[in-house]
Design a protein around this motif. Structure first.
Motif, PDB file in Angstrom:
ATOM      1  N   HIS A 105      35.594 -47.821   3.592  1.00 28.77           N
ATOM      2  CA  HIS A 105      36.009 -49.138   3.117  1.00 28.77           C
ATOM      3  C   HIS A 105      35.274 -50.244   3.876  1.00 28.77           C
ATOM      4  CE1 HIS A 105      38.404 -52.085   1.066  1.00 28.77           C
ATOM      5  NE2 HIS A 105      38.728 -52.627   2.240  1.00 28.77           N
ATOM      6  N   SER A 106      35.087 -50.059   5.162  1.00 29.63           N
ATOM      7  CA  SER A 106      34.347 -51.050   5.953  1.00 29.63           C
ATOM      8  C   SER A 106      32.925 -51.215   5.418  1.00 29.63           C
ATOM      9  CB  SER A 106      34.298 -50.637   7.427  1.00 29.63           C
ATOM     10  OG  SER A 106      35.580 -50.657   7.997  1.00 29.63           O
ATOM     11  N   ARG A 107      32.270 -50.103   5.085  1.00 23.48           N
ATOM     12  CA  ARG A 107      30.910 -50.188   4.521  1.00 23.48           C
ATOM     13  C   ARG A 107      30.916 -50.982   3.222  1.00 23.48           C
ATOM     14  NH1 ARG A 107      31.276 -44.724   5.855  1.00 23.48           N
ATOM     15  NH2 ARG A 107      30.229 -44.289   7.817  1.00 23.48           N
ATOM     16  N   THR A 108      31.926 -50.766   2.397  1.00 23.16           N
ATOM     17  CA  THR A 108      32.043 -51.504   1.138  1.00 23.16           C
ATOM     18  C   THR A 108      32.235 -52.992   1.398  1.00 23.16           C
ATOM     19  OG1 THR A 108      32.969 -49.575   0.018  1.00 23.16           O
ATOM     20  CG2 THR A 108      33.398 -51.703  -0.995  1.00 23.16           C
ATOM     21  N   VAL A 109      33.062 -53.327   2.374  1.00 17.75           N
ATOM     22  CA  VAL A 109      33.308 -54.732   2.718  1.00 17.75           C
ATOM     23  C   VAL A 109      32.012 -55.412   3.163  1.00 17.75           C
ATOM     24  CG1 VAL A 109      34.442 -56.252   4.408  1.00 17.75           C
ATOM     25  CG2 VAL A 109      35.751 -54.431   3.275  1.00 17.75           C
ATOM     26  N   VAL A 110      31.209 -54.728   3.959  1.00 20.46           N
ATOM     27  CA  VAL A 110      29.992 -55.319   4.530  1.00 20.46           C
ATOM     28  C   VAL A 110      28.846 -55.376   3.514  1.00 20.46           C
ATOM     29  CG1 VAL A 110      28.200 -54.932   6.291  1.00 20.46           C
ATOM     30  CG2 VAL A 110      30.611 -54.702   6.896  1.00 20.46           C
ATOM     31  N   GLU A 111      28.863 -54.474   2.564  1.00 21.44           N
ATOM     32  CA  GLU A 111      27.779 -54.380   1.588  1.00 21.44           C
ATOM     33  C   GLU A 111      27.505 -55.731   0.928  1.00 21.44           C
ATOM     34  OE1 GLU A 111      27.144 -52.034  -2.567  1.00 21.44           O
ATOM     35  OE2 GLU A 111      28.053 -50.929  -0.918  1.00 21.44           O
ATOM     36  N   GLY A 112      26.254 -56.144   0.960  1.00 26.08           N
ATOM     37  CA  GLY A 112      25.830 -57.372   0.315  1.00 26.08           C
ATOM     38  C   GLY A 112      26.135 -58.653   1.083  1.00 26.08           C
ATOM     39  N   ARG A 113      26.810 -58.561   2.209  1.00 21.02           N
ATOM     40  CA  ARG A 113      27.122 -59.760   2.999  1.00 21.02           C
ATOM     41  C   ARG A 113      25.970 -60.056   3.956  1.00 21.02           C
ATOM     42  NH1 ARG A 113      32.734 -61.335   3.162  1.00 21.02           N
ATOM     43  NH2 ARG A 113      33.981 -59.861   1.966  1.00 21.02           N
ATOM     44  N   ASP A 114      25.753 -61.320   4.197  1.00 22.83           N
ATOM     45  CA  ASP A 114      24.707 -61.780   5.104  1.00 22.83           C
ATOM     46  C   ASP A 114      25.168 -61.605   6.544  1.00 22.83           C
ATOM     47  OD1 ASP A 114      23.140 -63.786   6.742  1.00 22.83           O
ATOM     48  OD2 ASP A 114      22.199 -64.057   4.779  1.00 22.83           O
ATOM     49  N   LEU A 115      24.275 -61.163   7.408  1.00 23.45           N
ATOM     50  CA  LEU A 115      24.617 -60.992   8.822  1.00 23.45           C
ATOM     51  C   LEU A 115      24.974 -62.317   9.488  1.00 23.45           C
ATOM     52  CD1 LEU A 115      21.949 -58.370   9.960  1.00 23.45           C
ATOM     53  CD2 LEU A 115      24.401 -57.989   9.600  1.00 23.45           C
TER      54      LEU A 115
END
Length: 157
Positions: A105-115
């Motif tokens: 779920h964490s990977r899904t949350v981070v996917e596509g977000r800018d650092l």
């Protein structure tokens, strides 16, 4: 795992985070139910407790803070110590499964977000880059704790 040594920043950071996640879940690879619950130090730290705590920090940082879901909705305890508690219904398999699900779920949350995306942490703003690096550090520290516990358990056999 893909070679990340020459990867771009995002791939490198998330790859290092996944390496630490793998170290955490590997703590459970060769422990019995009894060993997973064994308290070898005065604190609440056990092998299963460390993995439960790692699940907690995944949820605090990514499921709640980055995704913007209130902690009570995510089902997080109010205090850190509670995140180490292993209850009667926990098993090595269930703790492993919960951790792997939290990481997915964490990977899904981070996917596509800018650092550079910013999030509130206490009284300051932090970037997603900071959060990822903080998680690498947090998981590496706890994986080291767990390695020592597992070594002590194996020496008892």
């Amino acid at each position: 795992m893909d070679d990340i040594h020459l990867a771009d920043e995002r791939t490198l950071l998330l790859g290092l985070l996944d390496r630490q996640r793998a170290e955490i879940v590997a703590l459970l690879d060769d422990v019995s139910e009894e060993e997973g619950r064994a308290r070898l130090v005065p604190s609440l730290t056990t092998v299963m407790g460390l993995v439960k705590h790692a699940t907690f920090v995944e949820k605090v940082w990514f499921h709640s803070r980055v995704a913007g879901v209130p902690r009570h909705v995510v089902g997080l305890p109010d205090d850190i110590d509670s995140s180490f508690v292993v209850d009667d219904t926990d098993t090595v398999a269930s703790v492993r499964e919960a951790y792997l699900a939290a990481c997915d779920h964490s990977r899904t949350v981070v996917e596509g977000r800018d650092l550079d995306e910013e999030h509130q942490w206490r009284t300051v703003r932090v970037s997603l880059r900071y959060i990822v690096l903080h998680m690498v550090q947090e998981l590496a520290r706890h994986a080291g704790h767990g390695d020592i516990l597992v070594e002590q358990l194996q020496a008892r056999r």
